[in-house]
Write a protein that holds these residues in place. Structure first.
Motif, PDB file in Angstrom:
ATOM      1  N   VAL A   5      -3.827 -20.594  16.951  1.00 36.77           N
ATOM      2  CA  VAL A   5      -3.512 -20.006  15.664  1.00 36.77           C
ATOM      3  C   VAL A   5      -3.241 -18.506  15.805  1.00 36.77           C
ATOM      4  CG1 VAL A   5      -5.889 -19.461  15.004  1.00 36.77           C
ATOM      5  CG2 VAL A   5      -4.213 -19.994  13.235  1.00 36.77           C
ATOM      6  N   ALA A   6      -2.288 -17.992  15.011  1.00 31.75           N
ATOM      7  CA  ALA A   6      -1.967 -16.565  14.935  1.00 31.75           C
ATOM      8  C   ALA A   6      -2.328 -16.069  13.539  1.00 31.75           C
ATOM      9  CB  ALA A   6      -0.490 -16.322  15.232  1.00 31.75           C
ATOM     10  N   VAL A   7      -2.677 -14.792  13.428  1.00 30.50           N
ATOM     11  CA  VAL A   7      -3.134 -14.231  12.153  1.00 30.50           C
ATOM     12  C   VAL A   7      -2.330 -12.981  11.824  1.00 30.50           C
ATOM     13  CG1 VAL A   7      -5.104 -13.353  10.842  1.00 30.50           C
ATOM     14  CG2 VAL A   7      -5.457 -15.126  12.585  1.00 30.50           C
ATOM     15  N   GLY A   8      -1.861 -12.903  10.583  1.00 34.24           N
ATOM     16  CA  GLY A   8      -1.096 -11.755  10.131  1.00 34.24           C
ATOM     17  C   GLY A   8      -1.679 -11.155   8.873  1.00 34.24           C
ATOM     18  N   VAL A   9      -1.149  -9.991   8.485  1.00 42.67           N
ATOM     19  CA  VAL A   9      -1.640  -9.278   7.308  1.00 42.67           C
ATOM     20  C   VAL A   9      -0.461  -8.784   6.478  1.00 42.67           C
ATOM     21  CG1 VAL A   9      -1.832  -7.113   8.623  1.00 42.67           C
ATOM     22  CG2 VAL A   9      -3.160  -7.409   6.519  1.00 42.67           C
ATOM     23  N   ILE A  10      -0.607  -8.868   5.155  1.00 42.51           N
ATOM     24  CA  ILE A  10       0.415  -8.389   4.220  1.00 42.51           C
ATOM     25  C   ILE A  10      -0.017  -7.036   3.666  1.00 42.51           C
ATOM     26  CG2 ILE A  10       1.602  -8.813   2.035  1.00 42.51           C
ATOM     27  CD1 ILE A  10       1.108 -11.813   2.516  1.00 42.51           C
ATOM     28  N   LEU A  11       0.882  -6.055   3.727  1.00 41.78           N
ATOM     29  CA  LEU A  11       0.635  -4.734   3.152  1.00 41.78           C
ATOM     30  C   LEU A  11       1.583  -4.560   1.970  1.00 41.78           C
ATOM     31  CD1 LEU A  11       0.467  -4.561   6.496  1.00 41.78           C
ATOM     32  CD2 LEU A  11      -0.125  -2.197   5.979  1.00 41.78           C
ATOM     33  N   LEU A  12       1.062  -4.478   0.767  1.00 46.89           N
ATOM     34  CA  LEU A  12       1.922  -4.286  -0.395  1.00 46.89           C
ATOM     35  C   LEU A  12       2.583  -2.903  -0.317  1.00 46.89           C
ATOM     36  CD1 LEU A  12      -0.174  -5.785  -3.336  1.00 46.89           C
ATOM     37  CD2 LEU A  12       1.452  -6.913  -1.811  1.00 46.89           C
ATOM     38  N   PRO A  13       3.848  -2.795  -0.733  1.00 45.22           N
ATOM     39  CA  PRO A  13       4.602  -1.542  -0.552  1.00 45.22           C
ATOM     40  C   PRO A  13       4.317  -0.528  -1.661  1.00 45.22           C
ATOM     41  CG  PRO A  13       6.011  -3.188  -1.552  1.00 45.22           C
ATOM     42  CD  PRO A  13       4.697  -3.869  -1.305  1.00 45.22           C
ATOM     43  N   GLN A  14       3.059  -0.095  -1.751  1.00 43.41           N
ATOM     44  CA  GLN A  14       2.648   0.746  -2.879  1.00 43.41           C
ATOM     45  C   GLN A  14       2.356   2.200  -2.514  1.00 43.41           C
ATOM     46  OE1 GLN A  14      -0.474  -1.988  -4.888  1.00 43.41           O
ATOM     47  NE2 GLN A  14       0.842  -1.144  -6.491  1.00 43.41           N
ATOM     48  N   PHE A 273      -1.691 -25.619  10.539  1.00 44.74           N
ATOM     49  CA  PHE A 273      -1.006 -24.337  10.368  1.00 44.74           C
ATOM     50  C   PHE A 273      -1.145 -23.512  11.645  1.00 44.74           C
ATOM     51  CE2 PHE A 273      -1.450 -25.570   5.948  1.00 44.74           C
ATOM     52  CZ  PHE A 273      -0.210 -25.213   5.435  1.00 44.74           C
ATOM     53  N   THR A 274      -0.012 -23.069  12.162  1.00 46.05           N
ATOM     54  CA  THR A 274      -0.004 -22.255  13.370  1.00 46.05           C
ATOM     55  C   THR A 274      -0.271 -20.785  13.069  1.00 46.05           C
ATOM     56  OG1 THR A 274       2.387 -21.926  13.156  1.00 46.05           O
ATOM     57  CG2 THR A 274       1.637 -23.778  14.531  1.00 46.05           C
ATOM     58  N   ASP A 275      -0.003 -20.369  11.822  1.00 42.93           N
ATOM     59  CA  ASP A 275      -0.110 -18.971  11.431  1.00 42.93           C
ATOM     60  C   ASP A 275      -0.796 -18.865  10.072  1.00 42.93           C
ATOM     61  OD1 ASP A 275       2.056 -17.211  13.276  1.00 42.93           O
ATOM     62  OD2 ASP A 275       2.482 -19.359  13.129  1.00 42.93           O
ATOM     63  N   VAL A 276      -1.690 -17.902   9.954  1.00 38.24           N
ATOM     64  CA  VAL A 276      -2.419 -17.659   8.708  1.00 38.24           C
ATOM     65  C   VAL A 276      -2.231 -16.189   8.343  1.00 38.24           C
ATOM     66  CG1 VAL A 276      -4.690 -17.649   7.623  1.00 38.24           C
ATOM     67  CG2 VAL A 276      -4.078 -19.476   9.209  1.00 38.24           C
ATOM     68  N   ALA A 306      -8.468 -18.840  19.803  1.00 33.74           N
ATOM     69  CA  ALA A 306      -8.857 -19.961  20.654  1.00 33.74           C
ATOM     70  C   ALA A 306      -8.912 -21.284  19.885  1.00 33.74           C
ATOM     71  CB  ALA A 306     -10.209 -19.692  21.303  1.00 33.74           C
ATOM     72  N   LEU A 307      -8.762 -21.212  18.559  1.00 40.86           N
ATOM     73  CA  LEU A 307      -8.786 -22.436  17.769  1.00 40.86           C
ATOM     74  C   LEU A 307      -7.543 -23.266  18.047  1.00 40.86           C
ATOM     75  CD1 LEU A 307      -9.851 -21.000  14.281  1.00 40.86           C
ATOM     76  CD2 LEU A 307     -11.248 -22.472  15.760  1.00 40.86           C
ATOM     77  N   PRO A 308      -7.669 -24.504  18.417  1.00 36.59           N
ATOM     78  CA  PRO A 308      -6.483 -25.355  18.567  1.00 36.59           C
ATOM     79  C   PRO A 308      -5.921 -25.719  17.202  1.00 36.59           C
ATOM     80  CG  PRO A 308      -8.476 -26.644  18.920  1.00 36.59           C
ATOM     81  CD  PRO A 308      -8.912 -25.213  18.756  1.00 36.59           C
ATOM     82  N   VAL A 309      -4.609 -25.802  17.124  1.00 37.98           N
ATOM     83  CA  VAL A 309      -3.933 -26.186  15.884  1.00 37.98           C
ATOM     84  C   VAL A 309      -3.731 -27.701  15.885  1.00 37.98           C
ATOM     85  CG1 VAL A 309      -1.845 -25.918  14.499  1.00 37.98           C
ATOM     86  CG2 VAL A 309      -2.818 -23.941  15.717  1.00 37.98           C
ATOM     87  N   ALA A 310      -4.205 -28.363  14.847  1.00 37.41           N
ATOM     88  CA  ALA A 310      -4.113 -29.810  14.779  1.00 37.41           C
ATOM     89  C   ALA A 310      -2.665 -30.274  14.884  1.00 37.41           C
ATOM     90  CB  ALA A 310      -4.724 -30.324  13.462  1.00 37.41           C
TER      91      ALA A 310
END
Length: 312
Positions: A5-14, A273-276, A306-310
């Motif tokens: 799994v990959a992890v991302g972050v959203i930054l609001l354009p404020q 889900f591969t990406d969160v 390290a979590l496997p994606v189902a």
């Protein structure tokens, strides 16, 4: 090969760039796999707050980072025409060195839908999105494009020298309904969803917990629908799209605490889900939470990867 799994972050354009710059750099320094911003003219409850343009913000973020993926969450035809937008995409791809992730959606019924004139019907919006994605795909993979469609024209539209990413930047297509899911399965290198939409029954802890469980249960059904859409498109094995989930489509904000976020990542991976993706916490209002929870989540990224994606 098992995908992690990959992890991302959203930054609001404020924020003004003088303040926002350090956040984009921290997202990379903390080890997040991708960072995103919304592509709107204004957004919901924040319509009267500061809100900056997406393309120059991502170009600036690309110039001060070197590794992290950068993306739109999500660009829509509500106020974008494929021809000039394809030029913007080519420019962002160039500045980022091929790191752009192009999140695309059909467009909602909010502020953006009527800023340039009367909003389309739902049927028109769906057809417009199908044409928008198909034309963007052609523009970004051909040096010259000719197109005469229901919603768009392109005459001798040139995209030279083309993008660094080949054959073009990855399309991450937002979809919940059948036609959009089919579109994501056809064109998307990724599928993204906020999960199912419904009104929770109340504000007390028990009601929120019940709504949270219902969201995860209904999400499982949505995953099954995309499985079917990919099968119908003939996508199997390594040709299957990455699957992106915004944890903040759930009734409970993911960064209420790091434990809530970690549980969300674990459950998302178990659903395939591969990406969160989570939102950078704000001080108040929508997505309000402690910024330290995001930093604590960053510290746990090696274990989460390290979590496997189902199913992968």
């Amino acid at each position: 090969m098992t995908r992690m799994v990959a992890v991302g972050v959203i930054l609001l354009p404020q924020e003004r760039w003088s303040l926002a710059r350090s956040r984009w750099q921290r997202a990379e320094e903390w080890g997040f796999d991708h960072a995103w911003t919304y592509d709107h003219l204004a957004w919901r409850s924040l319509a009267d707050e500061p809100w900056f343009a997406t393309v120059p913000l991502l170009a600036a973020a690309a110039a001060v980072t070197s590794r992290i993926g950068l993306g739109t969450f999500v660009a829509s035809p509500n106020y974008r025409h494929p021809v000039p937008f394809a030029k913007d995409v080519m420019g962002l791809d160039d500045v980022s060195g091929g790191r752009l992730l192009l999140g695309l959606g059909g467009g909602g019924e909010g502020f953006d839908a009527q800023v340039l004139g009367p909003a389309p019907t739902r049927g028109e919006r769906t057809r417009r999105f199908e044409e928008f994605v198909a034309l963007l795909d052609e523009l970004l993979t051909q040096p010259v494009t000719e197109h005469d469609g229901e919603f768009y024209e392109a005459h001798a539209a040139r995209m030279i020298p083309g993008t660094i990413a080949r054959p073009r930047p990855s399309f991450v297509v937002a979809a919940n309904g059948p036609r959009a899911l089919a579109l994501a399965a056809r064109y998307g290198q990724g599928w993204v969803t906020y999960g199912p939409s419904f009104d929770s029954d109340g504000d007390d802890i028990a009601d929120r917990a019940a709504a949270q469980e219902r969201w995860w249960s209904d999400l499982e059904g949505l995953v099954a629908q995309f499985d079917a859409a990919e099968a119908a498109a003939g996508r199997t094995g390594e040709s299957r799209a990455r699957r992106y989930l915004s944890l903040d489509g759930a009734p409970l904000f993911s960064l209420t605490s790091v434990d809530v976020a970690v549980e969300g990542v674990e459950r998302a991976a178990a659903l395939g889900f591969t990406d969160v993706v989570v939102h950078w916490p704000r001080l108040e209002g929508v997505y309000a939470g402690p910024e330290r929870a995001l930093e604590e989540l960053a510290a746990r990224l090696p274990a989460l990867r390290a979590l496997p994606v189902a199913g992968r």
